[in-house]
Design a protein around this motif. Structure first.
Motif, PDB file in Angstrom:
ATOM      1  N   ALA A 285      -0.005  -0.881  -4.561  1.00 60.41           N
ATOM      2  CA  ALA A 285      -0.877   0.181  -5.415  1.00 60.41           C
ATOM      3  C   ALA A 285       0.153   0.919  -5.936  1.00 60.41           C
ATOM      4  O   ALA A 285       0.000   1.143  -7.272  1.00 60.41           O
ATOM      5  CB  ALA A 285      -1.883   0.691  -4.506  1.00 60.41           C
TER       6      ALA A 285
ATOM      7  N   ALA B 257      -0.803  -0.417   0.298  1.00 52.53           N
ATOM      8  CA  ALA B 257      -0.608   0.970  -0.592  1.00 52.53           C
ATOM      9  C   ALA B 257       0.847   0.706  -1.516  1.00 52.53           C
ATOM     10  O   ALA B 257       1.109   1.122  -2.521  1.00 52.53           O
ATOM     11  CB  ALA B 257      -0.382   2.067   0.148  1.00 52.53           C
TER      12      ALA B 257
ATOM     13  N   ALA C 141      -0.751   6.948  -4.095  1.00 51.83           N
ATOM     14  CA  ALA C 141      -1.416   5.920  -3.062  1.00 51.83           C
ATOM     15  C   ALA C 141      -1.767   6.751  -1.603  1.00 51.83           C
ATOM     16  O   ALA C 141      -0.381   7.402  -1.198  1.00 51.83           O
ATOM     17  CB  ALA C 141      -0.735   4.754  -2.916  1.00 51.83           C
TER      18      ALA C 141
ATOM     19  N   ARG D 279      -8.008  -7.618  -0.394  1.00 49.97           N
ATOM     20  CA  ARG D 279      -6.805  -7.825  -0.417  1.00 49.97           C
ATOM     21  C   ARG D 279      -6.498  -9.263   0.405  1.00 49.97           C
ATOM     22  O   ARG D 279      -5.470  -9.174   1.208  1.00 49.97           O
ATOM     23  CB  ARG D 279      -6.137  -6.861   0.593  1.00 49.97           C
TER      24      ARG D 279
ATOM     25  N   TRP E 206      -7.184   0.945  -5.456  1.00 49.31           N
ATOM     26  CA  TRP E 206      -5.605   0.315  -5.642  1.00 49.31           C
ATOM     27  C   TRP E 206      -6.048  -0.573  -6.881  1.00 49.31           C
ATOM     28  O   TRP E 206      -7.115  -1.151  -7.245  1.00 49.31           O
ATOM     29  CB  TRP E 206      -5.512  -0.993  -4.523  1.00 49.31           C
TER      30      TRP E 206
END
Lengths: 263, 637, 262
Positions: free
Chosen positions: C167, C164, C74, C117, C102
């Motif tokens: 992810a 992140a 990531a 998100r 992601w």
């Protein structure tokens, strides 16, 4: 299952549904709901909510894990009596078998702990699987240990081993190439481990147990919320050290048997 | 047209209290019946939406990003000023007021600036209560530092991420209101036009950036907090998405645009490295507290900095401005750097850079202290340039950073369209011709937390709001005009990308309307901008369609507005025959190269009105009066 | 420098996606990853193709807009760095660079490298704040905050909400994100009165969203561009456990998650 607060939301926009947000403001005459603060749900029993949350399950795993760790330590100390005269360990086995109800309470507690540990693990694993339906084409780990990423593998294998182990040394159902003698712990161990693949399987499983512990022993503190900027790194190292000691303690016995130190 | 700024009479110290007392109030039970639109979710918009939600209004807040927390206020690094006088160094509200007026080169309104200084203290308190982790002393009390252009220590900071922390405070307050249901957040949606019905701002037309759908939102008041228009220059320190569309459409609907030529150049940015460069990275000017700026004394000296002996270095700011040294205001620091680079003293591959050297402070304070103060900035510099600033001096060069100009607002932050309020960088109000460091955060939050909740109430309580629905001709007209524009952009299918036009436009502005301007150059620039705009509408190519996420289209629509704005910017710069703050006209400078103001003829706010697509804009002047700070030649020597 | 960018292209969540390779001939090592994509997009637009959609805004590592997985990591190979600040000098001539979005159920894909998100906003919305309205604040120095507390709080508050952590986590858990906000506010005296309620609400929302759970693997903190420590997760757990064992009149209800769990 959870019920959710009903509010004027615009999630549809992002989820690409055809909902058009072309309205003006909601009619002020029914604007009551906009002003209301978040709805509350009726008081639930806390243990249920706690268990339902992934954090709660992790706490259960930590606590049950700690119990099993205590057992593993005790069991290893018991096993190490193999290095003494056969009477010692046989007497110890005899003592354990004659605990009566206490033995069954202990077995019950550990069975429950194992069951909860497994149940929580399975539920969490399923949850995680659903959380990433599409994986990466390329994935490179940069900040984690092999142990931490393989808990879902090491755990079930260790479980399979435990079942085999109980069938072999407690119940005596499986005892290849030798006769299981109830009460003669020492000779059962020696004759059991003299079969090379029994020892190999044992050593392999114990190594996985060590791997499992090297992460679990540290992770359990994290799950119950104990962390400290300076102590946590030490704890990680300590977990590896303790796991290594345990592995060495356990596997020394089949190795000693195979090498003929214990006869 | 005359402009009434509605500044309360009487002593300046009591003006805001008096204004608040004179305001009509909205009955608490009626508040929820009023709908308010807030465009933008940065410090000004976020704080306004949250505060209005707390009061009980029915608020809709729009942002083009995926979440309100991404607004570009987040990138402010250095800090926020307040007149707390915690440092016991003779600071006061009056001194902050004085410094801001003087720093703005006497082109700001006294009444607004005084109120800003008054509110500064409340902002600090509010943000701390929200959980902003400001830097602290070991005693637990708040820590302060000095900041460019000020001789007192009044800047509050949270490492090099003050803007981020303040924005998160506002964002969290906003999320709390979203949870409470008083604010509806509409992300990934860009305002495309303002709806004006019978002279009142009554709503907006917005475009959903994911589906391309247009929507109409009707309200009783519209608040624009959409930030500045610096991105008209293409290479700036602003976020790529920051744009002027909201304020530009408001301008075209009748709001006056004030002082567009007042743009600010930030002296401490990382120099450009190549043609592909998409934006410039700013490093907090707090670096100037401990860094010393120099160039080699010899022109074109290409030796590595560490090999240039001390006596062959020219610490030009310390030499020319002994009392302020490296802490002179931004415009002065920037102009000096550019002048030296133009003369051939610049460093680095391109020759467009000066050194910012920390070796002396590292020797004096130790690397640890410097790391504590600027660690994240040093890391960022190293990430981008691959040079270690603890060992090698940084290279810096000025870049466009902020605009003082914006929509004209009165003391109540209302534009010339009733019901249209403008906050933060989007308005022109408080910084005059130059903004002091750590003042932008202060202004955004002062507008959002403490001013607009009062003044919007007054507007709502004193006006009537006839029912408006989508069938209203004004609504339909706005909707059609934005749809037409989008369709037009997609239909051109020319040979050049939007970015290539934007880059060229930026280059024209930077060359002719950047740090130094001349009447002749501006005239030239206006011609070039018109020609480029003409080409744009003939030869731009936009990829994709209008019904899904299409950044190319978003940019095309924004850049179309930039052409018009750029022209107004140059017209204003050409019209202002003086040098003041960020506006430096080469014809008007003192013998030693400092800005030469002309108070007799130009002590006014230049507010421009839109007169049609090809008509010249109309200038209205709001004269500036100074009763408390007497205009003087700025001197930082 | 020559590179091949192997990028995930997907028109929308309803359509199938696939990797497409784009050879790049003139990559300057000083370029950022995003500038490299800009250059690619310019050529795509001129050749009449649809440019790669990716999210970006500030391009100085603070807004949290950008982010994708670069060669399996990531934000790419450089620690503590967002994709926008990752310069191409970290790659070698001739490299193939794999870029994918992601991947998490909680972050539904919108287009190419862009994901939704909103689930992270929901977690903040559930209680990631101190409930103080404008005007209610005491004086700045009325409540002292120890330097260590302020620093610890700041370490956690540095989170940019890029996702992140989710992810990178093999379980796609949002524990680091949630823990960071709980630690940021819980470490300050101002956040103390609501500390337990906050933990309850935020954890409830986190669990309602389609995130996985934390198994203390630590990939999140490795991928975090602000290098937020794993301790924040323990802090979250501690506050949550303490809060769970107290009697409460009411429990906050999570809002409907961004993605309904299957």
């Amino acid at each position: 299952m959870c019920r959710f607060a009903t509010q004027n939301r615009v999630e549809e926009l992002e989820n690409g549904s055809s909902h058009t947000l072309r309205s003006t403001f909601p009619d002020t005459t029914t604007g009551e709901q906009l002003m209301a603060t978040a709805q509350v749900m009726p008081h639930q029993t806390d243990p249920v909510t706690f268990w339902q949350s992934s954090n709660g399950k992790k706490v259960v795993m930590a606590v049950t894990g700690a119990m099993m760790f205590a057992f593993i330590c005790g069991h290893m100390l018991g096993n190490l009596q193999m290095y003494e005269a056969p009477e010692h360990i046989n007497a110890y086995g005899h003592f354990l078998h004659n605990l009566g109800e206490l033995l069954w309470i202990e077995r019950g507690v550990f069975l429950l702990a194992i069951a909860l540990h497994i149940l929580a693990a399975v539920q969490l694993a399923l949850r995680s699987q659903v959380a990433r339906p599409i994986g990466y084409s390329r994935s490179q780990m940069i900040n984690s240990t092999y142990a931490s990423r393989t808990m879902y593998w090491s755990g079930p294998i260790v479980l399979a081993f435990i079942i085999f182990h109980l069938l072999q040394f407690t119940a005596g159902y499986i005892h290849p190439h030798a006769q299981f003698v109830a009460g003669d712990v020492y000779n059962n161990v020696v004759s059991g481990f003299q079969v090379w693949w029994v020892s190999a399987w044992y050593i392999f499983a114990i190594c996985l147990l060590g791997l499992h512990l090297s992460h679990g022993l540290w992770s359990m503190f994290q799950s119950v919320g104990l962390a400290h900027p300076r102590l946590s790194p030490l704890l990680r190292k300590a977990a590896v050290a303790i796991a290594t000691l345990i592995v060495l303690g356990y596997i020394s016995i089949p190795i000693s048997v195979l090498l003929g130190f214990i006869k | 047209m005359t402009l009434d700024a509605r500044i309360p009479s009487g002593p300046i110290q009591e003006a805001w209290d008096k204004a608040c007392f004179d305001m009509k109030l909205v009955n608490p039970s009626n508040k929820r019946k009023h709908n308010i639109i807030v465009v933008g979710s940065g410090l000004a918009g976020g704080s306004a939406a949250a505060s209005l939600g707390e009061l009980g209004y029915n608020v809709k807040c729009f942002c083009f990003q995926d979440t309100p927390r991404r607004a570009h206020s987040i990138a402010a690094q250095g800090g926020i000023n307040a007149a707390k006088n915690y440092a016991n160094d003779s600071d006061s509200i009056f001194r902050l007021f004085y410094d801001t007026i003087k720093g703005g080169d006497f082109r700001a309104r006294e009444g607004n600036v005084y109120r800003l200084a008054q509110n500064s203290n409340k902002i600090i308190d509010q943000c701390i209560a929200q959980g902003v982790p400001f830097a602290r002393e070991y005693s637990g009390s708040l820590s302060n530092r000095t900041f460019g252009g000020a001789q007192v220590s009044r800047t509050f900071y949270a490492r090099g991420q003050t803007g981020q922390q303040l924005l998160l405070g506002a964002y969290q307050a906003l999320e709390r209101q979203i949870h409470a249901g008083s604010v509806t957040m509409i992300p990934r949606t860009e305002m495309q036009d303002l709806i004006v019905v019978d002279g009142q701002a009554r709503g907006i037309v917005a475009r959903n950036l994911l589906t391309g759908e247009f929507s109409v939102h009707i309200a009783d008041a519209v608040i624009l907090a959409s930030g500045g228009y610096a991105n008209v220059y293409y290479l700036t320190t602003n976020a790529k998405g920051s744009n002027a569309t909201a304020i530009w459409r408001a301008y075209k609907r009748g709001a006056l645009f004030a002082n567009p030529c007042f743009t600010q150049i930030h002296p401490t940015c990382i120099p450009v490295s190549g043609e592909y460069q998409s934006k410039l990275t700013l490093m907090s000017e707090s670096l100037r507290n401990d860094g010393r700026i120099w160039v080699p004394k010899k022109k074109g000296d290409k030796r590595p900095p560490n090999e240039i002996p001390e006596d062959e270095r020219d610490y030009y700011l310390e030499r020319r401005y002994p009392s302020f040294g490296n802490l002179v205001p931004r415009d002065v620091a920037s102009r000096n750097a550019k002048a030296l680079c133009d003369e051939g003293y610049g460093v680095g591959k391109s020759g467009l850079g000066v050194y910012l050297d920390f070796s002396e402070s590292i020797a004096r304070l130790g690397e640890k202290t410097i790391r504590e103060r600027y660690g994240n900035l040093f890391d960022m510099y190293q990430r981008i340039t691959d040079e270690n600033p603890y060992k090698v001096p940084m290279r810096i060069y000025p870049a466009i950073h902020y605009v003082m100009g914006g929509l004209w607002v009165d003391y109540q932050l209302q534009s010339t369209i009733p019901g249209l309020f403008v906050l933060g960088e989007a308005n022109f109000s408080d910084h005059g011709a130059n903004r002091l460091g750590a003042s932008a955060l202060m202004q955004g939050l002062s507008d959002g937390y403490f001013i607009i909740p009062n003044t919007v109430g007054n507007y709502l309580a004193t006006n009537k709001f006839p029912k408006v629905d989508e069938s209203n001709p004004a609504v339909q007209e706005a909707l059609t005009s934005v749809k037409t524009k989008i369709e037009k952009l997609l239909s051109i299918k020319g040979k050049r990308t939007v970015d290539s036009f934007h880059r060229e436009l930026g280059k024209i502005l930077w060359d002719y309307c950047g740090m130094a301007r001349t009447a002749q150059g501006l005239e030239l620039a206006i011609g070039k901008i018109r020609a480029l705009r003409e080409e744009y509408w003939r030869n731009v190519t936009v990829a994709g369609s209008s019904n899904d996420l299409n950044e190319s289209l978003e940019k095309a629509s924004r850049v179309a507005d930039y052409f018009e704005l750029a022209e107004l910017l140059c017209i204003d710069a050409r019209d202002r025959n003086e040098s003041c703050g960020g506006h430096f006209r080469e014809e008007y400078q003192t013998a030693d190269g400092e800005a030469q103001r002309d108070d007799e003829h130009y002590s006014y706010v230049a507010a421009w009105g839109y007169k049609g697509p090809d008509a010249a804009p109309e200038l209205t002047k709001e004269p500036l009066e100074f009763h408390y700070v007497h205009p003087s030649q700025r001197s930082y020597k | 420098m020559k590179l091949t960018l192997k990028i995930w292209r997907q028109k929308s969540s309803n359509e199938k996606g696939a990797f497409v390779s784009y050879p790049m001939d003139n990559v300057d090592p000083e370029m950022s990853m995003l500038e490299c994509l800009d250059v690619l997009n310019e050529t795509l637009i001129l050749s009449g193709e649809i440019p790669v959609a990716f999210e970006h805004d500030c391009r100085e590592g603070i807004c949290g807009s950008c982010g994708f997985v670069i060669n399996g990591v990531a934000h790419g190979p450089e620690r503590g760095t967002t994709a926008c600040q990752l310069t191409m000098r970290h790659f070698k001539d001739g490299d193939e660079v794999t870029i994918e979005p992601w991947r998490a159920e909680a972050f539904p894909l919108i287009k190419d490298l862009v994901v939704n998100r909103r689930a992270l906003d929901h977690i903040i919305e559930a209680g990631g704040y101190i409930s103080v309205s404008t005007g209610q604040a005491p004086g700045g120095n009325d409540i002292l905050v120890g330097k260590e507390s302020a620093e610890e709080s700041m370490d956690a508050a540095a989170c940019i909400g890029c996702g992140a952590c989710v992810a990178a986590c093999p379980n796609a858990s949002a524990a680091l994100f949630t823990g960071a906000k709980i630690t940021h506010l819980g470490t300050l005296p101002q956040g103390e009165p609501e500390r337990e309620r906050r933990a309850l609400s935020m954890v409830a929302q986190m669990n309602a969203e389609a995130f996985g759970n934390c198994t203390s693997i630590g990939e999140c903190t490795g991928a975090c561009p602000k290098e937020i420590p794993l301790d924040v997760i323990a802090n979250m757990n501690r506050d949550y456990i303490c809060a769970s064992f107290k009697r409460r009149e009411e429990l906050p209800t999570p809002v409907a998650p961004a993605v309904q769990r299957a």
